[in-house]
Motif scaffolding. Structure first.
Motif, short mmCIF file in Angstrom:
data_model
loop_
_atom_site.label_atom_id
_atom_site.label_comp_id
_atom_site.label_asym_id
_atom_site.label_seq_id
_atom_site.Cartn_x
_atom_site.Cartn_y
_atom_site.Cartn_z
N ASN A 39 0.82 -1.22 0.00
CA ASN A 39 0.00 0.00 0.00
C ASN A 39 0.85 1.26 0.00
O ASN A 39 0.35 2.34 -0.29
CB ASN A 39 -0.95 0.01 1.20
N ARG A 40 2.13 1.15 0.32
CA ARG A 40 3.04 2.30 0.32
C ARG A 40 3.48 2.69 -1.09
O ARG A 40 4.04 3.75 -1.28
CB ARG A 40 4.29 1.98 1.14
N LEU A 41 3.28 1.79 -2.07
CA LEU A 41 3.76 2.05 -3.42
C LEU A 41 2.89 3.08 -4.14
O LEU A 41 1.67 3.09 -3.99
CB LEU A 41 3.77 0.75 -4.24
N THR A 42 3.54 3.91 -4.94
CA THR A 42 2.82 4.88 -5.76
C THR A 42 2.24 4.15 -6.97
O THR A 42 2.65 3.01 -7.28
CB THR A 42 3.79 5.98 -6.27
N PRO A 43 1.31 4.78 -7.69
CA PRO A 43 0.77 4.13 -8.89
C PRO A 43 1.86 3.75 -9.91
O PRO A 43 1.80 2.66 -10.49
CB PRO A 43 -0.19 5.18 -9.46
N ALA A 44 2.84 4.61 -10.10
CA ALA A 44 3.92 4.30 -11.04
C ALA A 44 4.74 3.11 -10.55
O ALA A 44 5.13 2.24 -11.33
CB ALA A 44 4.82 5.52 -11.24
N GLU A 45 5.00 3.06 -9.24
CA GLU A 45 5.75 1.94 -8.68
C GLU A 45 4.96 0.64 -8.80
O GLU A 45 5.54 -0.42 -9.07
CB GLU A 45 6.10 2.22 -7.22
N ILE A 46 3.66 0.71 -8.64
CA ILE A 46 2.82 -0.49 -8.81
C ILE A 46 2.91 -0.98 -10.25
O ILE A 46 3.03 -2.18 -10.50
CB ILE A 46 1.36 -0.19 -8.41
N GLN A 47 2.87 -0.05 -11.19
CA GLN A 47 2.97 -0.42 -12.60
C GLN A 47 4.33 -1.06 -12.90
O GLN A 47 4.41 -2.09 -13.56
CB GLN A 47 2.75 0.81 -13.48
N VAL A 48 5.39 -0.47 -12.38
CA VAL A 48 6.73 -1.03 -12.56
C VAL A 48 6.79 -2.41 -11.89
O VAL A 48 7.31 -3.37 -12.48
CB VAL A 48 7.82 -0.10 -11.99
N ALA A 49 6.25 -2.53 -10.68
CA ALA A 49 6.26 -3.81 -9.97
C ALA A 49 5.55 -4.89 -10.77
O ALA A 49 6.03 -6.03 -10.86
CB ALA A 49 5.63 -3.65 -8.59
N ASN A 50 4.43 -4.55 -11.37
CA ASN A 50 3.70 -5.52 -12.18
C ASN A 50 4.52 -5.96 -13.38
O ASN A 50 4.53 -7.15 -13.74
CB ASN A 50 2.36 -4.95 -12.65
N LEU A 51 5.22 -5.05 -14.00
CA LEU A 51 6.05 -5.39 -15.16
C LEU A 51 7.26 -6.22 -14.74
O LEU A 51 7.67 -7.15 -15.45
CB LEU A 51 6.45 -4.13 -15.91
N VAL A 52 7.84 -5.90 -13.60
CA VAL A 52 8.95 -6.70 -13.07
C VAL A 52 8.46 -8.12 -12.81
O VAL A 52 9.12 -9.11 -13.16
CB VAL A 52 9.53 -6.09 -11.77
N LYS A 53 7.29 -8.22 -12.23
CA LYS A 53 6.69 -9.52 -11.93
C LYS A 53 6.50 -10.34 -13.20
O LYS A 53 6.65 -11.56 -13.19
CB LYS A 53 5.34 -9.31 -11.23
N LEU A 54 6.21 -9.67 -14.31
CA LEU A 54 6.04 -10.34 -15.59
C LEU A 54 7.38 -10.70 -16.25
O LEU A 54 7.41 -11.28 -17.33
CB LEU A 54 5.22 -9.47 -16.54
N GLY A 55 8.48 -10.31 -15.60
CA GLY A 55 9.80 -10.66 -16.11
C GLY A 55 10.42 -9.63 -17.04
O GLY A 55 11.43 -9.90 -17.69
N LYS A 56 9.83 -8.45 -17.10
CA LYS A 56 10.36 -7.40 -17.97
C LYS A 56 11.62 -6.80 -17.34
O LYS A 56 11.71 -6.64 -16.13
CB LYS A 56 9.33 -6.28 -18.20
N ARG A 57 12.56 -6.45 -18.18
CA ARG A 57 13.80 -5.81 -17.74
C ARG A 57 13.61 -4.30 -17.71
O ARG A 57 12.66 -3.77 -18.28
CB ARG A 57 14.94 -6.19 -18.66
N THR A 58 14.54 -3.61 -17.07
CA THR A 58 14.44 -2.16 -16.91
C THR A 58 14.25 -1.45 -18.25
O THR A 58 13.37 -0.58 -18.38
CB THR A 58 15.68 -1.61 -16.19
N LYS A 59 15.03 -1.83 -19.24
CA LYS A 59 14.94 -1.18 -20.55
C LYS A 59 13.56 -1.42 -21.19
O LYS A 59 12.97 -0.50 -21.77
CB LYS A 59 16.05 -1.70 -21.47
N GLU A 60 13.04 -2.62 -21.05
CA GLU A 60 11.71 -2.94 -21.60
C GLU A 60 10.62 -2.15 -20.88
O GLU A 60 9.69 -1.63 -21.51
CB GLU A 60 11.42 -4.44 -21.49
N ILE A 61 10.75 -2.06 -19.57
CA ILE A 61 9.77 -1.31 -18.77
C ILE A 61 9.81 0.16 -19.19
O ILE A 61 8.75 0.79 -19.33
CB ILE A 61 10.05 -1.47 -17.26
#
Length: 87
Positions: free
Chosen positions: A26-48
């Motif tokens: 719940n501490r995560l911002t909307p942008a951080e949640i979006q990044v977290a979801n993409l990380v969870k999907l296995g996306k790399r920093t450049k892809e995100i």
């Protein structure tokens, strides 16, 4: 009846952990949640960065903030693994 007893016991054992993880998420911002979801999907920093139309540096900052908010700094825990198990 035995199944219901087991279910109740499991809920009692996992509830504190789930509450703790939920509070951290719940501490995560909307942008951080979006990044977290993409990380969870296995996306790399450049892809995100390409997906979100951000610079890779900005994505790295979001990833760093996520690790800090989930209390993963100075730990060898993989961010993707952590997010996959709790998010």
């Amino acid at each position: 009846m035995l199944v219901e007893i087991l279910r109740t016991n499991i809920e009692e054992l996992t509830a504190p952990f789930a509450d703790e993880v939920s509070a951290k998420l719940n501490r995560l911002t909307p942008a951080e949640i979006q990044v977290a979801n993409l990380v969870k999907l296995g996306k790399r920093t450049k892809e995100i960065a390409e997906i979100m139309r951000l610079s890779p540096g900005t994505v790295s900052i979001h990833r760093k903030n996520i690790r800090k908010k989930l209390e993963l700094t100075h730990k060898k825990t993989n961010l993707r693994t952590m997010l996959s198990t709790s998010f």
